[in-house]
Motif scaffolding. Structure first.
Motif: not given
Ligand SMILES: [Fe+2]
Lengths: 297, 272
Positions: B266-268, B270-272
């Motif tokens: 999920e983190r991948a 996003g932008r940050f």
């Protein structure tokens, strides 16, 4: 039951215990205490020679994962020692990832470019997240290598860069002495975060762990937990209330206790280990005091 | 199917419902969501909790929830506000996440009336309804923990099978993570994280999402995007002195805080 080791005897009073609330996390002590580094603060005194806790064979690991999946495990963690010294680590990570999200803890010193490419393809194809947590204790090579051994910093940083280049978003884990000088937490956290951004890592992930008076720092060990200290404390918050560790010779309540005499909860069967865990180790005080979790978040 | 689970306690039965979570003091998105759901002729509207946090003027959401006859659950944020706890109980372990969570909680606590806090304290933690042939269990985080995160990439099927069995449900609805997802398992079992309407879901779009559930031969799960005046909300947030990182998320759709609880996958995205 015959071969269960008796619980450490209490100092006059009854040893408190943590309830077993539910099974969420499986830890696999895959390489025992076999490691390519020999850090001064190592939780279980791992090192390159003569590991006092032996690695697990692949079939033992697969059995534990199958058993855990049937029991509804939420996440799986591989630790050691250094997991990437295990000859079948990639196959085992793939097997674990088919069952649950999986994290592997590494010092990053023995991971080749080819291994990282294989990890990236595992992560891409798996149904669940693969997390790779690399230990780095300082942004300064000297400070880090004083603790982790000469050359450890450079190798860990190279691995962090490579993992990032393959889109693997490593979590950088650092150990901080809660009783040490200066600021706890934010100081080291901020330095590491800025350092990672400086490397060009746009999604910096940092986890700070407290220093435990165990393993090579066992001489720092102080008091044990008592019923009086735990009065009014919610013991269900301790990680041993929902985690179990499979290591050579049995099942334990947490990675720090794996292999220690008196801490074994079953000879190998996971479900049999689902009973209250004695809080009879100096490391239990650190968990209680810091509220820390060995999980990623 | 376990439709007879509550034979002793008959539950309300529906054919078509709207469900959302995570209002996070976003009264403008709440208004737009309720309007959209009304147009789609749902029989009832449910909110899975976390009315406050993040956004401005927390007291503005309560009249809308009451006027819309929204059947609400208590989330971790609601529980904290109602019981006067000194943190939001979001379950963050990261110092930066906790820094922003504290700012948001202190603001929300100070600007939520005693009456609304008491109302939050009166909300149930779970709710069961019947949707066609499916027994539905609604919760905030997970059926077993108000602040347990059920992300798509970290919720294994083995765990879901255990939750369906232990909690005697065919369908489990949850929120708390702020990102929607749905997984169907054999024998008519469904886990639906209904997402959040208070904050975009880290996909670079300012829209937010709620969920329509329709009974039928197969349960129908539809995620509905909602657009609202996000610029106005962001201006209100800035005027209230909330961190610019928060209004940036509202404007851009990218998360800038609460990032460390995101799993790798999920983190991948996003932008940050
Ligand atoms: Fe929540």
């Amino acid at each position: 039951m015959r071969d269960m080791v008796p619980v450490l005897e209490a100092r006059g009073t009854r040893v408190p215990s943590a309830p077993f609330v539910r099974f969420s996390t499986l830890w696999v002590q895959v390489t025992g205490t076999w490691c390519n580094l020999q850090c001064v603060h190592c939780l279980n005194a791992s090192g390159p020679r003569d590991p006092w806790l032996k690695p697990l064979c692949a079939e033992r690991v697969r059995h534990a994962i199958r058993e855990s999946e049937a029991l509804g495990v939420k996440d799986i963690y591989f630790t050691g020692g250094e997991p990437f010294l295990h000859r079948e680590i990639l196959l085992l990570l793939g097997f674990a990832l088919a069952a649950a999200p999986t994290t592997v803890l590494t010092n990053g010193a023995a991971i080749s470019e080819a291994t990282i490419a294989a990890l990236a393809s595992l992560a891409r194809d798996a149904p669940y997240s693969l997390e790779i947590r690399v230990s780095l204790d300082d942004v300064d090579p000297e400070g880090n290598d004083r603790v982790r051994g000469r050359g450890a910093w450079a190798r860990a940083v190279r691995t962090i860069r490579r993992l990032h280049a393959h889109g693997l978003l490593p979590i950088v884990a650092a150990t901080e002495d809660p009783g040490g000088e200066g600021q706890v937490g934010p100081g080291l956290y901020g330095r590491l975060r800025d350092f990672l951004v400086g490397l060009g890592i746009d999604k910096p992930r940092v986890k700070i762990l407290p220093l435990f008076p165990v393993g090579r720092l066992a001489s720092r060990g102080g008091d044990l937990l008592s019923e009086e200290m735990l009065d009014g404390f919610d013991r269900a918050r301790l990680q041993c209330a929902e985690a179990r560790v499979v290591a050579d010779g049995g099942v334990y309540a947490c990675p720090i206790l794996a292999g220690l005499p008196g801490a074994r909860l079953s000879a190998g069967d996971l479900e049999e280990s689902f009973r209250p865990a004695p809080l009879s180790h100096p490391g239990c005080v650190t968990c209680y005091e810091t509220g820390m979790t060995c999980r990623n978040a | 199917m376990t439709a007879s689970v509550n034979a002793l306690h008959p539950v309300a039965a529906y054919r078509r419902i709207a469900v959302f979570g995570g209002v996070y003091s976003n009264a403008l998105a709440l208004e737009a969501t309720l309007e959209d759901a009304r147009r789609r002729e749902v029989e009832a509207v449910f909110c899975l909790g976390d009315m406050g946090g993040f956004g401005p003027h927390p007291d503005r959401v309560f009249p809308l929830l009451r006027a819309g006859a929204v059947l609400s659950l208590q989330g971790n944020y609601d529980e904290s506000l109602a019981s006067g706890r000194d943190d939001c109980g979001c379950g963050y372990t990261d110092p930066r996440d906790n820094h922003f969570a504290r700012i948001s909680y202190a603001y929300t606590f100070a600007h939520t009336s005693a009456e609304n806090k008491a109302w939050l304290g009166s909300l149930p933690r779970h709710r069961r309804v019947q949707l066609g042939g499916s027994g539905v269990l609604m919760c905030h985080g997970s059926p077993r923990g108000v602040n347990e995160f059920l992300w798509e990439s970290t919720t294994p099927n083995g765990l879901l099978r255990r939750l369906f069995r232990d909690h005697a449900a065919d369908v489990i609805l949850c929120t708390h993570t702020g990102i929607k997802w749905h997984r169907a398992l054999p024998e008519g079992r469904h886990l639906v994280n209904v997402g959040a309407i208070g904050r975009p879901e880290n996909d670079g779009s300012p829209r937010v999402w709620y969920t329509l559930l329709t009974a039928g031969a197969e349960l129908e799960v539809e995620f509905v995007p909602v657009r609202y005046d996000q610029s106005m909300l962001a201006r209100q947030m800035d005027a209230e002195g909330l961190p610019p990182e928060f209004s940036e998320t509202i404007r851009t759709g990218w998360w800038t805080t609460c990032l460390e609880s995101l799993p790798a996958r999920e983190r991948a995205r996003g932008r940050f």
